[in-house]
Design a protein around this motif. Sequence first.
Motif, short mmCIF file in Angstrom:
data_model
loop_
_atom_site.label_atom_id
_atom_site.label_comp_id
_atom_site.label_asym_id
_atom_site.label_seq_id
_atom_site.Cartn_x
_atom_site.Cartn_y
_atom_site.Cartn_z
N ASP A 18 0.81 -1.23 0.00
CA ASP A 18 0.00 0.00 0.00
C ASP A 18 0.84 1.27 0.00
OD1 ASP A 18 -2.43 -1.32 -0.18
OD2 ASP A 18 -2.67 -1.45 2.00
N HIS A 21 2.58 1.58 -3.33
CA HIS A 21 1.62 1.96 -4.36
C HIS A 21 1.31 3.46 -4.28
CE1 HIS A 21 -1.38 1.48 -7.42
NE2 HIS A 21 -2.29 2.04 -6.64
N SER A 25 2.21 6.00 -7.33
CA SER A 25 1.13 6.76 -7.95
C SER A 25 1.35 8.26 -7.89
CB SER A 25 -0.20 6.42 -7.24
OG SER A 25 -0.48 5.05 -7.36
N VAL A 39 0.36 4.56 -15.19
CA VAL A 39 -0.58 4.40 -14.08
C VAL A 39 -0.57 2.93 -13.71
CG1 VAL A 39 -2.98 4.62 -13.37
CG2 VAL A 39 -1.98 6.32 -14.91
N TYR A 40 -0.30 2.65 -12.45
CA TYR A 40 -0.24 1.28 -11.96
C TYR A 40 -1.44 0.99 -11.08
CZ TYR A 40 4.61 1.61 -13.48
OH TYR A 40 5.74 1.79 -14.22
N THR A 41 -2.01 -0.19 -11.23
CA THR A 41 -3.06 -0.63 -10.32
C THR A 41 -2.40 -1.14 -9.05
OG1 THR A 41 -3.08 -2.92 -11.09
CG2 THR A 41 -4.49 -1.33 -12.29
N ARG A 42 -3.19 -1.28 -8.01
CA ARG A 42 -2.66 -1.85 -6.78
C ARG A 42 -2.16 -3.27 -7.04
NH1 ARG A 42 -2.95 -4.98 -2.73
NH2 ARG A 42 -2.35 -4.36 -0.65
N GLU A 43 -2.87 -4.00 -7.89
CA GLU A 43 -2.46 -5.37 -8.22
C GLU A 43 -1.10 -5.36 -8.93
OE1 GLU A 43 -4.03 -9.34 -10.60
OE2 GLU A 43 -5.22 -7.50 -10.71
N ASP A 44 -0.88 -4.40 -9.83
CA ASP A 44 0.43 -4.26 -10.48
C ASP A 44 1.53 -4.08 -9.43
OD1 ASP A 44 -0.73 -4.29 -13.05
OD2 ASP A 44 -0.80 -2.09 -13.16
N THR A 45 1.26 -3.20 -8.48
CA THR A 45 2.24 -2.91 -7.45
C THR A 45 2.48 -4.12 -6.57
OG1 THR A 45 1.63 -0.58 -7.49
CG2 THR A 45 2.83 -1.35 -5.55
#
Length: 175
Positions: A18, A21, A25, A39-45
């Motif tokens: 978290d 991320h 971001s 732009v990264y999703t939380r899942e990407d991170t």
Amino acid sequence: MFSTDRIYLRKVIKEDTDIYHKWRSNPNVMQNTSPNLDVYTREDTENFILSIIKSANSKSYMIQHRENDEPIGIVSLINIDYKNRNAECIIDLGNEDYWGRGYGKEAMNELLKYSFLELNLHKVYLKVFSFNERAIRLYERLGFEREGEQKEQLFRNGAWHGIIMMALFQDKFLQ
């Protein structure tokens, strides 16, 4: 082993997703560290963090402020080549409240001590964007020297910029 009066380093864990991320971001943070502003999703991170944890040829540490235990950033050795005794280092100070106050230098110095005194690496190298003058000055103060530049490798803010390669050798660090 991984501490100063102001910071300590600890292994990156899945629960750091978290905070990482949040930093990932932040365009101000990524401007100076990532060649791909995306732009990264939380899942990407989370997948990225898990890949760091599982990697046999990297070591990543969260930089924690000693007084308030607040995360400041991450410092890593990646592409560790144990046979040829070299590795790439990366620092990412995600918490802007700690920029320009010497925390990056402290964290890098701890990582370099570990690299040269414990892992017995011969060379630690890095890449830095040519417009990131603050980081270049930091690396030079730590003893890194320029090895070359990939000219016009990065397009950022409407202009072309180089990526400078810098390195520090064990014998110079130990002097």
